[in-house]
Structure formats: C-alpha cells, structure tokens
Design an enzyme around this catalytic site. Structure first.
Site, short mmCIF file in Angstrom:
data_model
loop_
_atom_site.label_atom_id
_atom_site.label_comp_id
_atom_site.label_asym_id
_atom_site.label_seq_id
_atom_site.Cartn_x
_atom_site.Cartn_y
_atom_site.Cartn_z
N TRP A 180 47.27 44.29 -6.60
CA TRP A 180 45.44 45.11 -6.20
C TRP A 180 45.95 45.76 -8.01
CZ3 TRP A 180 42.78 44.66 -3.10
CH2 TRP A 180 43.34 44.58 -1.88
N ASP A 233 45.12 54.21 -8.31
CA ASP A 233 44.93 53.50 -6.77
C ASP A 233 46.18 54.07 -5.66
OD1 ASP A 233 44.59 52.57 -4.73
OD2 ASP A 233 44.30 49.90 -5.21
N LYS A 285 45.56 52.80 5.53
CA LYS A 285 47.44 52.74 5.42
C LYS A 285 47.84 53.32 6.27
CE LYS A 285 45.08 49.06 2.86
NZ LYS A 285 45.86 49.10 2.07
C1 LIG Z 1 44.47 48.01 1.39
C2 LIG Z 1 44.26 48.54 -0.74
C3 LIG Z 1 43.40 48.21 -1.10
C4 LIG Z 1 42.34 47.29 -0.26
O1 LIG Z 1 41.72 48.40 0.14
P1 LIG Z 1 40.24 47.71 0.87
O2 LIG Z 1 39.90 48.88 1.74
O3 LIG Z 1 40.14 46.44 1.31
O4 LIG Z 1 39.21 48.18 -0.32
C5 LIG Z 1 42.76 48.50 -2.79
N1 LIG Z 1 44.28 48.88 -3.17
C6 LIG Z 1 45.50 49.46 -2.64
C7 LIG Z 1 46.90 49.62 -3.75
C8 LIG Z 1 45.98 48.88 -0.53
O5 LIG Z 1 47.03 49.10 -1.14
#
Ligand SMILES: *Cc1c(COP(=O)(O)O)cnc(C)c1O
Length: 366
Positions: free
Chosen positions: A101, A178, A202
């Site tokens: 990521w 993030d 999540k």
């Molecule tokens: C799931 C996830 C993403 C992607 O999220 P989207 O909703 O598909 O844009 C990005 N970063 C992390 C850490 C994730 O767990």
C-alpha cells in the site's frame, strides 16, 4: 440462518447487532416513514444521523478540536492522489515504504511532484516486507511538504505499533498516514499526526466512505487543478456536504461507532484485539506446520498472513475451512498463502474456531 466467521481483509465482517438494527430500520427509520437511503442529505433526519455519527467518532478516537473530520468518497486509493493535490504544493513529499500500500501511495504521488523514498523495508533484504525501518534511519528531506506512512500494511501484515515522532527527528513536516485497516483498533497519538485517512470498509463500515482527519492549519493549499469535491478546504467549509456524501455508509458507520462505545470504547477493543492476535500468532509460532514471516515487533494485530509447509495443501485447507464456516482466508495474490483479517468485529470465538481448525488440519497433514 447461521452467520459464518468471515476473515475477509475488506470489505469485512460487521458486528451482527449493527446489521440487525440496519435491517430493522431499513423500511422506516425511527418513525420517519423513510429508509435512510431515501433521505435527503440536507433533511432534518439525516442531519441528526450525521451529527451523532461525527460526534461519536470524535469521542471514540479522542480527535482533538484542531482536526476537521471529513466524510469523503473514493477510498484510500483516491486519497493517494487527493493528499498530494491538497498538501504537496507541487514539491517534494517523503515516503516510508513498508509494503504494497505504501508503494502504491508513492507511485501515485509521483504524478504530482518529487516523491522520495526515505526508508524502505525492501532495501534491507527482507523478502516481502516483513520488518519496519527504524525512524532514526529515515533519510528525511529538508523540504518535504509531508511524510507519508501506511500505519498498517493490510496485505503484508506489518503494523506500526508506535507512530514516528517527526519533531524528535528534527523534521517539521506533518505526518500523513493511511490507517485504513487499523483505524478504531487502537488509540491514535494525534500529537504526531497532521493528516490521517482511512477507507471505511475494513474496520468502520461499508465501502464508499472515506474518513479524513486533517489538522486545520494544513487546509487551503490545494493545487489549482484539484477538483472542488476533493479540496479539503471546500469539503470542510461545507461540513462534508459540498457534494452528496455516501449517506447510507455514514449511517452504518454511526451504528458501528455506537457498537464500539458499547464494547467499552477503543481502549477496550484494543485489549481484545491484542488477545485475539496473540492467540493466532501463538498458534502459528507454536506449530512446526504454520509460518508467519513478519518480524515480531512489526506484526499486525489486524491482518495475519501465514503459510503452509506445502503448496498442495492450500486447496484442502481452504475447502476444509469453508466446511467449518471459516470464510475468505485466501492470502492476497501478491503475497500468497493464507491471511486472516481479525478486525474489531471479529469475535474472540471466531479466532478460537480458526485456531482449533488449524490444529486439526496440521495433525491430519503434518
Ligand atoms: C484497503 C486499503 C486500501 C485501498 O482502499 P480502496 O478503498 O480500495 O481505495 C488502501 N490502503 C490500505 C492500507 C488498505 O488497507
């Protein structure tokens, strides 16, 4: 109907009481004569839902007053572009690479300016991102507009258990993180953060909602081509209603926040998450059959990738798991193997059921 234990990395399992309440309120939200999906985002009823949701979130995560909370769309991947459009001023951004990521984030940032890799756990020879580079070793730029980290690498199962203190490293740039896959699983040290973003699917609720927590002094520097709907200052000035927000996802997130508060809040959830993760990692480490490759101090409490001793065993493992109503345990294609995501809504009993199945499987095939 019996609900299975669902280990999906996201969209992921939700607390059963939340789904039951949403079902009960589907046709008529609390005597309004309307379902939540059918309400105007500017109406009295949704106003109430929105205000309560934001307040609960602010209380649960102890978000300081100087942070705006924005309810946006596009997911964390859109934020990979929205953040540099708002914060980079077209210049240098610093990136700590700890997994797939954070690599993606840096690649997107390259479209908006110079995106430096200041540390990487791939460079130290670790296969598949299994360690965390110590902040003292980060080669931070003198002129970066922010430093980006992914505080929980969902795919690789690597989690920062302490946020870096950039000021202590002599760096004045804000930390951007993030935190999509562990938000709400532990308290956040806001004094170390400038901006945090998280897709909801999540640990918070349905997909379609992205939470952004931004310190007010970082607003107002969007690049001229930044779409208005993605300009944090515009979104903040309009109370996340510049465009129609994802109303139903916000409503479900609000129900999840109520559930989290009823569980004792984030500190209590953190203790339960530690208990669940310890149970699963102990089962892996205590067997000669299963392996997890992540350094102990970098292991994620939320996403646990693990491997079997023989590639031919994955299909029977997954088929047997499904028979035991243990779902979505296949690993991400880039890492392979298996992965159990054990977010807030996964009960201890789900992890116990998984560990019991793993023991049986290892006995039969070990
Ligand atoms: C799931 C996830 C993403 C992607 O999220 P989207 O909703 O598909 O844009 C990005 N970063 C992390 C850490 C994730 O767990």
């Amino acid at each position: 109907m019996t609900r299975a234990y669902n280990f999906s990395a996201g969209p992921a399992t939700l607390p059963e009481p939340v789904l039951a309440q949403a079902a009960a309120e589907m046709l008529d939200w609390r005597g309004s004569g309307m379902g939540v999906m059918e309400m105007s985002h500017r109406g009295r009823e949704f106003d109430e839902i929105f205000a309560r949701t934001e307040l609960r979130l602010r209380e649960l995560l102890a978000v300081p007053a100087e942070f705006k909370i924005l309810f946006m769309q596009g997911g964390a991947i859109a934020e990979n572009a929205i953040v540099p459009m708002n914060l980079s001023r077209g210049g240098v951004t610093d990136h700590v690479v700890t997994g797939l990521w954070s690599i993606k984030t840096r690649q997107e940032a390259l479209r908006y300016g110079e995106a430096h890799i200041v540390a990487s756990n791939a460079a130290d020879g670790a296969a598949n991102h299994t360690t965390l580079p110590a902040p003292a070793t980060w080669r931070l730029s003198a002129n970066a507009s922010y430093v980006h980290v992914c505080s929980n690498e969902t795919i690789n199962g690597v989690e920062m258990h302490e946020l870096p203190d950039l000021r202590a490293l002599g760096c004045d740039a804000p930390l951007v993180m993030d935190c999509s896959s562990h938000i709400g699983s532990r308290p956040i040290e806001w004094t170390r953060v400038g901006l945090a973003y998280a897709g909801a699917q999540k640990n918070i609720g349905p997909s379609g909602l992205t939470l952004v927590f931004v310190r007010e002094d970082l607003l107002g520097h969007a690049l001229p081509f930044c779409p208005s709907a993605f300009d944090y200052a515009v979104v903040a000035a309009n109370g996340s209603m510049y465009n129609t927000p994802p109303t139903y996802s916000i409503y479900i997130a609000g129900l999840v926040f109520e559930w989290m508060a009823a569980q004792g809040g984030v500190a209590a959830l953190e203790q339960r998450n530690i208990e669940k993760a310890t149970l699963l990692y102990d089962a892996i480490d205590g067997s000669a059959f299963y392996t997890n490759r992540v350094a102990r101090e970098a292991r994620s409490r939320m996403n646990v990738p693990f491997f079997l001793p023989d590639d031919r065993l994955y299909a029977p493992f997954l088929a047997g798991a499904e028979e035991h109503r243990l779902l979505q345990l296949k690993g991400h294609k880039s890492v392979g193997g298996l992965r159990a995501s054990i977010y807030n809504a996964m009960p201890l009993a789900g992890v116990q059921a998984l560990v019991t199945y793993m023991r049986e499987f290892a006995q039969r095939h070990g």
